[in-house]
Scaffold this motif. Structure first.
Motif, PDB file in Angstrom:
ATOM      1  N   GLY A   3       0.846  -1.198   0.000  1.00 51.47           N
ATOM      2  CA  GLY A   3       0.000   0.000   0.000  1.00 51.47           C
ATOM      3  C   GLY A   3       0.874   1.237   0.000  1.00 51.47           C
ATOM      4  O   GLY A   3       2.100   1.143  -0.070  1.00 51.47           O
ATOM      5  N   PRO A   4       0.240   2.415   0.106  1.00 52.85           N
ATOM      6  CA  PRO A   4       1.022   3.652   0.159  1.00 52.85           C
ATOM      7  C   PRO A   4       1.854   3.693   1.437  1.00 52.85           C
ATOM      8  O   PRO A   4       1.475   3.101   2.449  1.00 52.85           O
ATOM      9  N   THR A   5       2.982   4.404   1.386  1.00 55.79           N
ATOM     10  CA  THR A   5       3.828   4.518   2.572  1.00 55.79           C
ATOM     11  C   THR A   5       3.097   5.347   3.624  1.00 55.79           C
ATOM     12  O   THR A   5       2.636   6.452   3.332  1.00 55.79           O
ATOM     13  N   PRO A   6       2.980   4.839   4.851  1.00 54.23           N
ATOM     14  CA  PRO A   6       2.280   5.627   5.884  1.00 54.23           C
ATOM     15  C   PRO A   6       3.074   6.890   6.223  1.00 54.23           C
ATOM     16  O   PRO A   6       4.306   6.893   6.138  1.00 54.23           O
ATOM     17  N   PRO A   7       2.389   7.943   6.618  1.00 55.60           N
ATOM     18  CA  PRO A   7       3.102   9.157   7.032  1.00 55.60           C
ATOM     19  C   PRO A   7       3.863   8.904   8.328  1.00 55.60           C
ATOM     20  O   PRO A   7       3.476   8.053   9.130  1.00 55.60           O
ATOM     21  N   LEU A   8       4.942   9.681   8.503  1.00 57.28           N
ATOM     22  CA  LEU A   8       5.781   9.497   9.697  1.00 57.28           C
ATOM     23  C   LEU A   8       5.426  10.515  10.772  1.00 57.28           C
ATOM     24  O   LEU A   8       5.310  11.715  10.498  1.00 57.28           O
ATOM     25  N   CYS A   9       5.287   9.993  11.992  1.00 61.37           N
ATOM     26  CA  CYS A   9       5.192  10.861  13.172  1.00 61.37           C
ATOM     27  C   CYS A   9       6.436  10.653  14.029  1.00 61.37           C
ATOM     28  O   CYS A   9       6.767   9.514  14.371  1.00 61.37           O
ATOM     29  N   ILE A  10       7.107  11.742  14.352  1.00 58.00           N
ATOM     30  CA  ILE A  10       8.161  11.674  15.370  1.00 58.00           C
ATOM     31  C   ILE A  10       7.493  11.932  16.712  1.00 58.00           C
ATOM     32  O   ILE A  10       6.841  12.966  16.899  1.00 58.00           O
ATOM     33  N   ASP A  11       7.614  10.971  17.617  1.00 55.93           N
ATOM     34  CA  ASP A  11       7.029  11.126  18.953  1.00 55.93           C
ATOM     35  C   ASP A  11       8.180  11.423  19.911  1.00 55.93           C
ATOM     36  O   ASP A  11       8.877  10.522  20.384  1.00 55.93           O
ATOM     37  N   LEU A  12       8.370  12.715  20.155  1.00 51.12           N
ATOM     38  CA  LEU A  12       9.523  13.176  20.922  1.00 51.12           C
ATOM     39  C   LEU A  12       9.209  13.082  22.417  1.00 51.12           C
ATOM     40  O   LEU A  12       8.260  13.715  22.883  1.00 51.12           O
ATOM     41  N   GLY A  13      10.003  12.293  23.123  1.00 51.33           N
ATOM     42  CA  GLY A  13       9.690  12.047  24.532  1.00 51.33           C
ATOM     43  C   GLY A  13       8.502  11.115  24.624  1.00 51.33           C
ATOM     44  O   GLY A  13       7.543  11.356  25.362  1.00 51.33           O
ATOM     45  N   CYS A  14       8.588  10.014  23.870  1.00 54.50           N
ATOM     46  CA  CYS A  14       7.424   9.111  23.716  1.00 54.50           C
ATOM     47  C   CYS A  14       7.086   8.372  25.003  1.00 54.50           C
ATOM     48  O   CYS A  14       5.965   7.869  25.151  1.00 54.50           O
ATOM     49  N   GLY A  15       8.046   8.289  25.948  1.00 54.46           N
ATOM     50  CA  GLY A  15       7.775   7.615  27.213  1.00 54.46           C
ATOM     51  C   GLY A  15       7.307   6.194  26.998  1.00 54.46           C
ATOM     52  O   GLY A  15       7.827   5.462  26.145  1.00 54.46           O
ATOM     53  N   SER A  16       6.279   5.809  27.731  1.00 53.98           N
ATOM     54  CA  SER A  16       5.821   4.420  27.667  1.00 53.98           C
ATOM     55  C   SER A  16       4.888   4.164  26.480  1.00 53.98           C
ATOM     56  O   SER A  16       4.318   3.086  26.358  1.00 53.98           O
ATOM     57  N   GLY A  17       4.706   5.168  25.611  1.00 51.84           N
ATOM     58  CA  GLY A  17       4.087   4.898  24.315  1.00 51.84           C
ATOM     59  C   GLY A  17       2.575   5.032  24.242  1.00 51.84           C
ATOM     60  O   GLY A  17       1.960   4.473  23.341  1.00 51.84           O
ATOM     61  N   ILE A  18       1.984   5.825  25.142  1.00 56.95           N
ATOM     62  CA  ILE A  18       0.524   6.009  25.087  1.00 56.95           C
ATOM     63  C   ILE A  18       0.121   6.583  23.725  1.00 56.95           C
ATOM     64  O   ILE A  18      -0.770   6.067  23.045  1.00 56.95           O
ATOM     65  N   LEU A  74       4.986  16.111  14.245  1.00 54.90           N
ATOM     66  CA  LEU A  74       5.926  16.018  15.356  1.00 54.90           C
ATOM     67  C   LEU A  74       5.118  16.168  16.633  1.00 54.90           C
ATOM     68  O   LEU A  74       4.541  17.223  16.895  1.00 54.90           O
ATOM     69  N   ASN A  75       5.032  15.064  17.371  1.00 56.58           N
ATOM     70  CA  ASN A  75       4.260  15.041  18.604  1.00 56.58           C
ATOM     71  C   ASN A  75       5.224  15.144  19.781  1.00 56.58           C
ATOM     72  O   ASN A  75       6.164  14.353  19.882  1.00 56.58           O
ATOM     73  N   ALA A  76       5.016  16.135  20.621  1.00 56.43           N
ATOM     74  CA  ALA A  76       5.888  16.290  21.799  1.00 56.43           C
ATOM     75  C   ALA A  76       4.968  16.521  22.995  1.00 56.43           C
ATOM     76  O   ALA A  76       4.739  17.662  23.422  1.00 56.43           O
ATOM     77  N   SER A  77       4.407  15.426  23.486  1.00 57.22           N
ATOM     78  CA  SER A  77       3.397  15.503  24.530  1.00 57.22           C
ATOM     79  C   SER A  77       4.063  15.602  25.901  1.00 57.22           C
ATOM     80  O   SER A  77       4.686  14.645  26.368  1.00 57.22           O
TER      81      SER A  77
END
Ligand SMILES: C[S@@+](CC[C@H](N)C(=O)[O-])C[C@H]1O[C@@H](n2cnc3c(N)ncnc32)[C@H](O)[C@@H]1O
Length: 170
Positions: A3-18, A74-77
């Motif tokens: 399929g198409p390449t999924p978009p990339l999210c950088i999860d900065l400080g992803c911790g335990s991955g919620i 870019l997710n930085a939660s």
């Protein structure tokens, strides 16, 4: 057939991955970065994560980060305020560079009236200074939260947080 390449999210400080778990569930490729091994170990122990080339992880302190790969999100939660102030501008530039035109930042900055603003290795911004970090973007959400409460360990804390979503101009 691929399929198409999924978009990339950088999860900065992803911790335990919620967030990483939810992003993967929604079809994003996720590049999680965190400076603490225990968080990444908890992330890998999540039953929803099977080994996948669409989930990559890096153990690294923000202060040691170089350039980041191009990303749609870019997710930085609740993570960037833990970057040491002396490194923040460089790390923030790497984040802004990485976001593709039309891509988004989602995350929190901590405000100058937050209890933790007096801790020397934390990065806090006034409302105006936080907004000024987004001169490259259309700000889609900028919610200011200020309240007395508790931190994760139950200590009394004054929270002053900006919840931000911004889209990079094309
Ligand atoms: C409050 S937690 C948020 C975790 C996750 N994003 C969430 O919302 O559940 C902050 C995260 O940032 C990471 N962190 C704190 N300081 C860091 C640094 N200097 N470099 C890299 N990661 C750091 C911590 O290990 C932790 O996982």
């Amino acid at each position: 057939m691929r399929g198409p390449t999924p978009p990339l999210c950088i999860d900065l400080g992803c911790g335990s991955g919620i967030d990483a778990a939810e992003l993967r569930r929604r079809g994003w490729a996720v590049f999680g970065i965190d400076g603490h091994r225990e968080g990444l170990q908890r992330l890998l122990a999540r039953p929803e994560f099977e080994p996948s080339p669409l989930l990559t992880l890096r153990l690294a302190l923000f202060e040691d980060l170089g350039p980041l790969p191009p990303c749609r999100l870019l997710n930085a939660s609740f993570s960037l305020p833990f970057c040491e102030p002396a490194h923040f501008e460089r790390v923030w530039s790497a984040c802004v560079e990485a976001i593709e035109p039309g891509g988004r930042f989602a995350g929190q900055f901590f405000g100058d009236r937050d209890t933790w603003a007096s801790i020397p290795d934390r990065t806090h911004r006034s409302r105006d200074a936080a907004r000024a970090c987004f001169d490259w973007a259309e700000i889609e959400m900028f919610d200011e939260e200020e309240r007395d409460g508790e931190d994760a360990k139950g200590n009394v804390k004054h929270w002053h947080v900006f919840h931000i979503v911004a889209r990079k101009r094309t």
